[in-house]
Design a protein around this motif. Structure first.
Motif, mmCIF file in Angstrom:
data_model
loop_
_atom_site.group_PDB
_atom_site.id
_atom_site.type_symbol
_atom_site.label_atom_id
_atom_site.label_comp_id
_atom_site.label_asym_id
_atom_site.label_seq_id
_atom_site.Cartn_x
_atom_site.Cartn_y
_atom_site.Cartn_z
ATOM 1 N N UNK A 1 63.192 20.003 66.947
ATOM 2 C CA UNK A 1 62.032 20.132 67.315
ATOM 3 C C UNK A 1 62.210 20.476 68.808
ATOM 4 N N UNK A 2 60.973 20.520 69.435
ATOM 5 C CA UNK A 2 60.989 20.843 71.237
ATOM 6 C C UNK A 2 61.008 19.867 71.703
ATOM 7 N N UNK A 3 61.094 18.538 72.798
ATOM 8 C CA UNK A 3 60.644 17.280 72.826
ATOM 9 C C UNK A 3 59.462 17.372 74.430
ATOM 10 N N UNK B 1 59.837 16.873 60.899
ATOM 11 C CA UNK B 1 58.753 15.798 61.771
ATOM 12 C C UNK B 1 58.576 15.810 63.033
ATOM 13 N N UNK B 2 56.614 15.940 63.100
ATOM 14 C CA UNK B 2 56.160 16.003 64.424
ATOM 15 C C UNK B 2 55.873 14.706 64.723
ATOM 16 N N UNK B 3 55.387 14.288 66.168
ATOM 17 C CA UNK B 3 54.705 12.573 66.557
ATOM 18 C C UNK B 3 55.569 12.518 67.813
ATOM 19 N N UNK B 4 53.537 11.934 68.270
ATOM 20 C CA UNK B 4 53.337 12.013 69.721
ATOM 21 C C UNK B 4 53.192 10.558 69.628
ATOM 22 N N UNK B 5 52.808 10.050 71.318
ATOM 23 C CA UNK B 5 51.900 8.973 71.783
ATOM 24 C C UNK B 5 51.232 9.762 73.503
ATOM 25 N N UNK C 1 46.606 6.799 71.787
ATOM 26 C CA UNK C 1 46.362 7.770 70.983
ATOM 27 C C UNK C 1 48.325 8.227 70.097
ATOM 28 N N UNK C 2 47.399 8.066 68.926
ATOM 29 C CA UNK C 2 48.736 8.577 67.970
ATOM 30 C C UNK C 2 48.674 9.681 67.067
ATOM 31 N N UNK C 3 49.775 10.337 66.525
ATOM 32 C CA UNK C 3 50.008 11.688 66.430
ATOM 33 C C UNK C 3 51.081 11.920 65.476
ATOM 34 N N UNK C 4 51.100 12.502 64.420
ATOM 35 C CA UNK C 4 52.345 12.756 63.842
ATOM 36 C C UNK C 4 51.552 13.829 62.538
ATOM 37 N N UNK C 5 52.995 14.086 62.465
ATOM 38 C CA UNK C 5 52.451 15.834 61.434
ATOM 39 C C UNK C 5 53.990 16.241 61.064
ATOM 40 N N UNK D 1 56.437 13.324 72.757
ATOM 41 C CA UNK D 1 55.908 13.570 71.970
ATOM 42 C C UNK D 1 57.688 14.539 71.447
ATOM 43 N N UNK D 2 57.976 14.692 70.102
ATOM 44 C CA UNK D 2 58.919 15.464 69.589
ATOM 45 C C UNK D 2 57.560 16.115 68.536
#
Length: 470
Positions: free
Chosen positions: A379-381, A329-333, A311-315, A354-355
Motif C-alpha cells: 500500500x501507498x499511504x 486491504x485499503x482503508x481511509x477516513x 466518511x469511511x472507506x474499506x476496499x 488512509x492507506x
C-alpha cells in the motif's frame, strides 16, 4: 288630369276623372318598361345574395361537423391517456402532462445546466504541459511538469474552450402508494471521442458528449453512477477552476448501490485497483481484478451553522497476472464540512487520510499501491486536505481564498524516486454576478509538485470564466 264633383238628386256627390292630353299618356307608357327592367335587375341581385348566403351556411355546417369530430377524438384520447401531471409546490415543471405517455402517472420532467466559457493563461517553470491535455484545461496537479526541460519562466500558453458546459435531465414521481422515484441524467462535453478531424483547435473544436451521472433513486435507495459516498461535494469551495483544491479533495464518480436513512448513508461501489509497477516511478496501471466492491459509510450533521461530515472507506486491492495473484486491504477516513460565520462568511474544509486509497484523492494524483519484485502489493499511504474561506462583499460580488495539499508515504526502493511525493496549491478568486444566474469570475492559481528526488515544478495560472446557469 282634373277631378270634378257632380251632384245628383237624392245621391252623394260623385267624382269623375277627365284625362289630360295625349302627351301625358305617352310619358306614362314610356316609363313603364324602365320600371320593369329595374325591378328585374334588383330581383336578380337579391337571388345572387341568397345563393351566397346558402353557400356560407353550408360551409359553416361542414366546419361545425369537423370541429365536433375533432372534439370527440380529443376526448377519447384524454380518456385513455395517463392522468395529467401537475408540478409539486416549489418544483419546476415544463409541461402539465407526461412527455412520454408510457411514464408513471404524475411524473414531472425537469431540465437544466449551464453554458460556460473558460479561458486561462498558464506558465510553468520546468517543462511544457501538452496542448489539448486536461492539464491545460483545468488544474491537475499530476500534470505539473517536473524535470521536463529547464526554466521556461516568461513564456505562457493561452487556452479557451466551452466544453465544460453541462446539462441534465430529471424525472420525479410521487406514487399513490407514497413511494418516491427519481431518475437523473447529467452530461458535459469534456471527454474522449475526438479525432484529427473533429476534436482539434484548428477549425471545428468539436467535443464528445460525456456521461457524468446516471441513476435512479427509490425512497432511500439509489442505484447508478454518481458521486462516491466517500466524497462530500457540499464542502467544496466556490471556484472558477473546474475543481480548485484538487490535491486535497476526494473526487470520484462511479457506479454504486447506496442506502440513506437520516444522517447515515452506506454504499457498495465499483472496485478498481490502480498500482505502480515495480520501480515504475510515475507509471499508472489500472486493473479490474477484484471481486469485492468498495464499501463506504458516511454520517452528516446539518444545521443553520453549516454541516459536519465523516466518511469511511474499506476496499480490496487486487493484482493478478499469470500465476501471480495478490490482494491487500485499503482503508481511509475523511472529515469535512462547512462552518457558517455570519451571513457573509464561511469556512470549508476536508482532511483525508488512509492507506491504499490513492485513486480517490486528487484525480488519482498517486496510486493505491506498488508491486514489489515478487508481484506482491504494498500500500501507498496518503494524507491530504484543504481549507478555504468564502466572503460575500455585496449581493453581486463574492471571493474565495483556499489552500490545498497532499503528501504520500511510499517505499522508493519499490516505486523509484521519480514518483510524486507531495503537491500543494493556493487559490484566490473573485466572482461577479451582474444579473441572476450569470457569473463572471477570475482565479489566480499557484501550484507545486515535488518528486521523491526533491525536484519541484511550479505552475502559475490565471483562470477566468463566464458561466450562465439555467
Amino acid at each position: 288630369m282634373t277631378v270634378t264633383r257632380v251632384m245628383t238628386r237624392n245621391a252623394a256627390p260623385r267624382t269623375t276623372i277627365r284625362r289630360r292630353p295625349l302627351a301625358a299618356a305617352l310619358l306614362v307608357a314610356l316609363a313603364l318598361p324602365g320600371l320593369a327592367f329595374a325591378q328585374t335587375a334588383k330581383e336578380k341581385e337579391l337571388e345572387a345574395r341568397v345563393a351566397d348566403l346558402e353557400r356560407m351556411v353550408q360551409q359553416l355546417v361542414s366546419q361545425q361537423q369537423q370541429v365536433q369530430t375533432q372534439v370527440t377524438e380529443v376526448k377519447a384520447a384524454q380518456a385513455s391517456a395517463p392522468v395529467a401531471a401537475t408540478a409539486a409546490p416549489g418544483k419546476p415543471s415544463l409541461q402539465t402532462a407526461p412527455i412520454n405517455p408510457g411514464a408513471n402517472p404524475g411524473t414531472r420532467f425537469s431540465y437544466g445546466g449551464f453554458i460556460k466559457l473558460d479561458a486561462s493563461v498558464t506558465s510553468t517553470n520546468d517543462g511544457d504541459i501538452a496542448d489539448g491535455s486536461v492539464g491545460r484545461l483545468f488544474y491537475v496537479p499530476k500534470a505539473i511538469p517536473v524535470g521536463g526541460g529547464g526554466n521556461r519562466e516568461g513564456s505562457a500558453d493561452t487556452d479557451m474552450g466551452a466544453n465544460f458546459s453541462r446539462f441534465w435531465f430529471a424525472t420525479d414521481t410521487d406514487l399513490d402508494s407514497g413511494d418516491k422515484i427519481k431518475g437523473y441524467l447529467e452530461f458535459d462535453l469534456f471527454g474522449g471521442g475526438t479525432t484529427a478531424f473533429t476534436g482539434n483547435e484548428i477549425a471545428t473544436n468539436t467535443y464528445a458528449l460525456t456521461l457524468r451521472q446516471a441513476y435512479v433513486s427509490w425512497n432511500k435507495w439509489l442505484a447508478g453512477q454518481t458521486w462516491s459516498n466517500f466524497q462530500d461535494t457540499a464542502a467544496l469551495p466556490d471556484t472558477v477552476d473546474f475543481l480548485g483544491p484538487t490535491e486535497g479533495t476526494v473526487f470520484v464518480r462511479q457506479a454504486q448501490l447506496r442506502y440513506t436513512s437520516g444522517p447515515w448513508s452506506f454504499s457498495i461501489e465499483n472496485p478498481e485497483t490502480v498500482y505502480t509497477p515495480f520501480r515504475g516511478n510515475m507509471a499508472q496501471v489500472a486493473g479490474d481484478d477484484g471481486a469485492v466492491p468498495d464499501v463506504t459509510a458516511r454520517y452528516t450533521a446539518k444545521g443553520d451553522w453549516g454541516h459536519f461530515s465523516v466518511g469511511a472507506l474499506a476496499r480490496q486491492l487486487k493484482y493478478q497476472t499469470g500465476k501471480i495473484n495478490d490482494s491487500n486491504t485499503g482503508y481511509g477516513l475523511s472529515v469535512s464540512g462547512k462552518w457558517n460565520l455570519g451571513a457573509k462568511d464561511d469556512l470549508r474544509y476536508m482532511v483525508t487520510a488512509g492507506s491504499g486509497i490513492g485513486r480517490y484523492i486528487g484525480l488519482a494524483l498517486n496510486n493505491d499501491a506498488v508491486l514489489d519484485a515478487n508481484g506482491d502489493l504494498e500500500n501507498i499511504d496518503v494524507v491530504s486536505g484543504f481549507v478555504g474561506w468564502r466572503h460575500v462583499f455585496t449581493p453581486k460580488l463574492r471571493g474565495n481564498l483556499f489552500y490545498s495539499r497532499a503528501q504520500y508515504d511510499q517505499d522508493t526502493a519499490l516505486t523509484g524516486t521519480g514518483i510524486t511525493h507531495s503537491a500543494q496549491s493556493a487559490h484566490i478568486n473573485l466572482i461577479y454576478t451582474p444579473i441572476p444566474k450569470l457569473d463572471v469570475g477570475a482565479e489566480y492559481i499557484w501550484g507545486q509538485r515535488e518528486l521523491e528526488t526533491g525536484d519541484k515544478g511550479e505552475i502559475n495560472r490565471l483562470q477566468t470564466h463566464v458561466k450562465y446557469s439555467f
